[in-house]
Structure formats: C-alpha cells, structure tokens
Scaffold this motif. Structure first.
Motif, mmCIF file in Angstrom:
data_model
loop_
_atom_site.group_PDB
_atom_site.id
_atom_site.type_symbol
_atom_site.label_atom_id
_atom_site.label_comp_id
_atom_site.label_asym_id
_atom_site.label_seq_id
_atom_site.Cartn_x
_atom_site.Cartn_y
_atom_site.Cartn_z
ATOM 1 N N PHE A 1 2.130 -4.794 4.444
ATOM 2 C CA PHE A 1 1.570 -5.576 5.540
ATOM 3 C C PHE A 1 1.803 -7.047 5.228
ATOM 4 N N GLN A 2 2.593 -7.693 6.059
ATOM 5 C CA GLN A 2 2.877 -9.113 5.867
ATOM 6 C C GLN A 2 1.891 -9.946 6.672
ATOM 7 N N VAL A 3 1.314 -10.940 6.025
ATOM 8 C CA VAL A 3 0.312 -11.802 6.647
ATOM 9 C C VAL A 3 1.004 -12.852 7.504
ATOM 10 N N SER B 1 -2.753 -12.242 11.546
ATOM 11 C CA SER B 1 -2.317 -10.936 12.014
ATOM 12 C C SER B 1 -1.569 -10.273 10.866
ATOM 13 N N TYR B 2 -1.427 -8.951 10.944
ATOM 14 C CA TYR B 2 -0.755 -8.209 9.875
ATOM 15 C C TYR B 2 0.429 -7.440 10.452
ATOM 16 N N VAL B 3 1.611 -7.739 9.939
ATOM 17 C CA VAL B 3 2.827 -7.072 10.380
ATOM 18 C C VAL B 3 3.057 -5.860 9.478
ATOM 19 N N ALA C 1 0.867 -1.179 0.000
ATOM 20 C CA ALA C 1 0.000 0.000 0.000
ATOM 21 C C ALA C 1 0.904 1.230 0.000
ATOM 22 N N GLY C 2 1.253 1.681 -1.206
ATOM 23 C CA GLY C 2 2.178 2.793 -1.294
ATOM 24 C C GLY C 2 3.524 2.407 -0.727
#
Length: 455
Positions: free
Chosen positions: A107-109, A121-123, A102-103
């Motif tokens: 965000f790693q799942v 969770s999102y890192v 996102a730009g």
C-alpha cells in the motif's frame, strides 16, 4: 481485477454512511478505517482465514470513533496513521510515498489533503501494478469529502487542496483502478450527495466535480453547498486523537417503571426506540422518539446533550443491544439504563400520551384552517430547493432551542420521509403541544401540488 488479485471485502456501517475495508491475500489481511465495533472485522478475517497484520487510517475521523487503535492492539497488527496529527499513542506515522508491505500486497501512501490537512489515501499495488485506491474522505463517488470540519478559517485552503488531491489521484492511477472511499454513503462527511456503490478512476473522470469543473468553480460550488453537520462531530476528533477506550457492548442495567418515571421527572434523556408510529399511538409521558432505524444514531447524536444520562426504551433486548452498539460508534458509551416490554406495562405512575399520524393528502385538506401550523424540519438547503408555501422551517437540530418559535395551534410536522419529523413531533409533544406527525415522503407533497413554484 483478476482472480489472483487480493480480495477486498466491504464492511458497511450504513447508519453512519461509512465503509471500512478488509483486504486479504494468502492469509494476510489489512484493515482500512475500521469502525469501533471491531468484532465484525475480526469475524470477517476469521471467515477468510486471514491474520490482520496492518491497520491503516486515512485520517483522524470526525464522524465516528475509530476501532483502529484497539484492533491493532488486540491483534498485534501495526497501526498506521498519517504523520502530522498530534496523537497520544504509538503508531507508524506515514508520509507521502511511504510503502506499507503486507505479504504479497503493498500500500503506497499518497498525501491527499482536503478533508483534513494530513489526510492520506492508500494505493493498493499487486505485482507492482496499482489496482485500487482507498480514498477515505478525498475522492468520493461523484463528490468529495467536506472541507469545513476543522473550522471556517481552514475551509478555503482545504477546498483548494481537495481539488488538487482528487486531480492527483486521477492523474497518477490508471482509469481501470477501483476507487474505495470511506465516506459518501449517507455520511455528512460528504460535501455533496454521492451516487453509486462502486466506481473506477475512469468513471470518476466523467462525474466527479473536482475533475469536470475548473478549480474556482469547484471551490465556489462546494463551499456554497456545505450544510450543517451533526453536533457530535465536535467530540470525535478529540476522542480519536487521544485514543479511544475499548468498546463496551454490555447491556445497560434494567430499570423498573418507577425508576423510569424518576429519571423522566429529573429531566434526563429517555429515548424510545420503537417504531415511530407505535410511539405516536402510545408512549410514556416525557420520552422522546428516536426510532431504531438507519439514521437513528446520526440524529440522536446530533441532538443529545453530550454526557447526559441516557435511558433506552425498547420492544425487546435485541433492540437495546443494537442501539448500544450504534451509540458506542460515536462515543456515547454505557447508557445508564434500559427497559423493555409492552408500553402499557412501563408507564408506572405516569400516563400514556399519543398523537395523530397522517400524510400529505390529509395535510392538503387542512392547510386552510386558521389553527393549523405546518412545521418543515428539513435542512435550510432542502427547504430552499422547494417547500410548501406558508410553512415554518426550523431544521430539526435547531428545534430543541426554538420550541417557542412555533406558533400556537395544531402543529403538523413533516420532513422528507417522516423520520426527522417523528423526532420533532415527540419534542413538541413533550412540551405539551398538539401535534400531528406527517409520516410520508415529501415527493407525495410535490405530486399533490402542495409545493410552491421553485426558483
């Protein structure tokens, strides 16, 4: 975080004990676990001059109707949902290790089962570094998400999974990474009470039971501590899997006193939103007290007969509008009517009823009277932690079906703060029982020496 890191804005829904998040950087925004009333989210994005390009869900929610699907549709954002749940709409299904760009943010799942099987969770990474994690119902502040919402047959497996998920989060992220859970601010999705409003991985390593206990101790303690949860949870997963309809916050149709009386006499749900002490002082015969305060929607949703017509009584239209919003968050859409004004003007051909409001000090002076029944409406776990000797414990959510279990006499009703007991008092009053509302903090009962020995 440095000043160049993404901005993380918290969107509180205190009535349900949940948080949503809007993360923005350079005009690009990502939303995580939005509630159904997404106007709040869009207003915040506009305030930050950011365009929402991604909407992420950590799991199929059990305690509220999501706004994620509609927010994605209305903004053109990509809708991201964990793979594995058989949803009835188009989405990007993500698995462990996937990355959502996102730009200049990513965000790693991270697959973190426990609260549900497919929970993620999102890192949040910025400049390649992990700076925060959005944990949904996994790692909470000093607790973890409950593991029994998918059925008793899954609880043991999910509790073990929850332990390993939280351990994985702590092992893979630096101690300074910030933790942003969705649940744990009063939500019944928390396995045990949480503490604090912010935290880091390092702080959780010192306080989270999944990180301070061995696996079996954690599992045994969590399962033993699970208490009842609101009945409306049974409907949330179904609605969220099918795809919620757009929210409708239009005002319910006004009714007059004669129509109000007809609905009461027909056995419909007629809920008075006014302050509980105002209800006690005077209310329309046959109505129920659900004061419009922080826990209003949780307890109304818990006791409500799903799908039944629902009419709201309020002091003013703003009160009706707020209640309508709160109800829509758990899928109780479009109340069938409303009426506002001074209570004397709403009674029509019925009558006003009232009952006394008191406190624990006065209760202490009356417990020896033979015709006094003391009803404790707290949860069984609260009662077990300490109670007044000789009281009858019927948790509020059981009371509608157990009114006949309350002995004859003057019924003094208490809980921990006065809110649940006010609902219980109105149920008893509607059943034509003589009732006294103990509108007081239970701590005062302890201070007065009313409570029996613990343990």
């Amino acid at each position: 975080m440095s000043t160049t890191d993404p901005d993380i804005a918290i969107i509180e829904t205190s009535s349900l004990g949940d948080r949503s998040y809007l993360i923005s950087k350079d005009g690009v925004a990502v939303v995580i676990d939005p509630q159904r009333d997404t106007d709040r989210v869009q207003a915040l994005a506009a305030e930050k001059n950011a365009t929402i390009t991604r909407v992420l869900e950590t799991h199929i929610h059990n305690d509220y109707v999501t706004g994620g699907l509609e927010l994605a549709r209305s903004t053109g954002a990509q809708y991201v949902v964990p793979d594995g749940d058989p949803v009835d709409y188009e989405r990007r299904a993500v698995v462990d290790g996937d990355v959502i760009d996102a730009g200049r943010m990513s965000f790693q799942v991270m697959h973190t089962p426990g609260h549900t099987h497919h929970h993620v969770s999102y890192v949040l990474r910025h400049g390649g570094e992990p700076i925060a994690i959005f944990t949904g119902g996994s790692m909470l502040y000093g607790s973890t998400g409950r593991t029994d919402l998918l059925g008793a047959e899954h609880t043991d497996e999910l509790t073990h999974a929850q332990f390993h998920s939280v351990r994985r989060i702590a092992a893979e992220l630096p101690s300074g990474a910030e933790v942003y859970p969705t649940h744990g601010f009063g939500s019944f999705c928390s396995a045990t009470p949480t503490s604090g409003d912010s935290s880091t991985i390092g702080e959780q390593q010192q306080s989270n039971p999944a990180l301070t206990q061995n696996e079996q101790s954690y599992v045994d303690e969590l399962i033993a501590g699970l208490s009842a949860y609101p009945a409306y949870y049974a409907h949330m997963g179904v609605i969220n899997t099918e795809g919620p309809a757009p929210i409708d916050l239009s005002m319910p149709e006004p009714v007059d006193p004669d129509e109000l009386r007809r609905r009461i006499d027909a056995g419909e749900w007629v809920v008075d939103l006014r302050a509980r002490t105002a209800f006690a002082a005077g209310h329309v015969d046959g109505t129920l007290s659900f004061e419009l305060s922080t826990t209003f929607v949780t307890y109304l949703g818990w006791l409500y007969q799903w799908g039944a017509p629902l009419t709201l009584i309020g002091d003013n239209s703003d009160q009706i509008a707020q209640a309508t919003r709160e109800l829509a968050r758990i899928g109780i859409d479009s109340p069938s009517g409303s009426i506002v004004g001074e209570i004397d003007s709403l009674v029509g051909d019925g009558e006003l009823r009232s009952y006394r409001v008191s406190d624990f000090a006065e209760l202490a002076a009356t417990t020896s009277q033979s015709d006094v029944v003391v009803l404790d409406t707290r949860q069984e776990s609260e009662y077990a932690d300490g109670h007044i000797p000789g009281v009858l414990n019927i948790p509020l959510h059981e009371l509608p079906h157990r009114l006949a279990d309350v002995p004859a006499g003057q019924v003094w009703v208490h809980c921990a703060s006065g809110y649940r007991s006010s609902i219980a008092a109105s149920l008893l009053d509607r059943a034509d029982r003589t009732v006294v509302l103990v509108d007081d903090d239970y701590d005062h009962a302890v201070e007065l020496g009313l409570e029996g020995p613990r343990g």
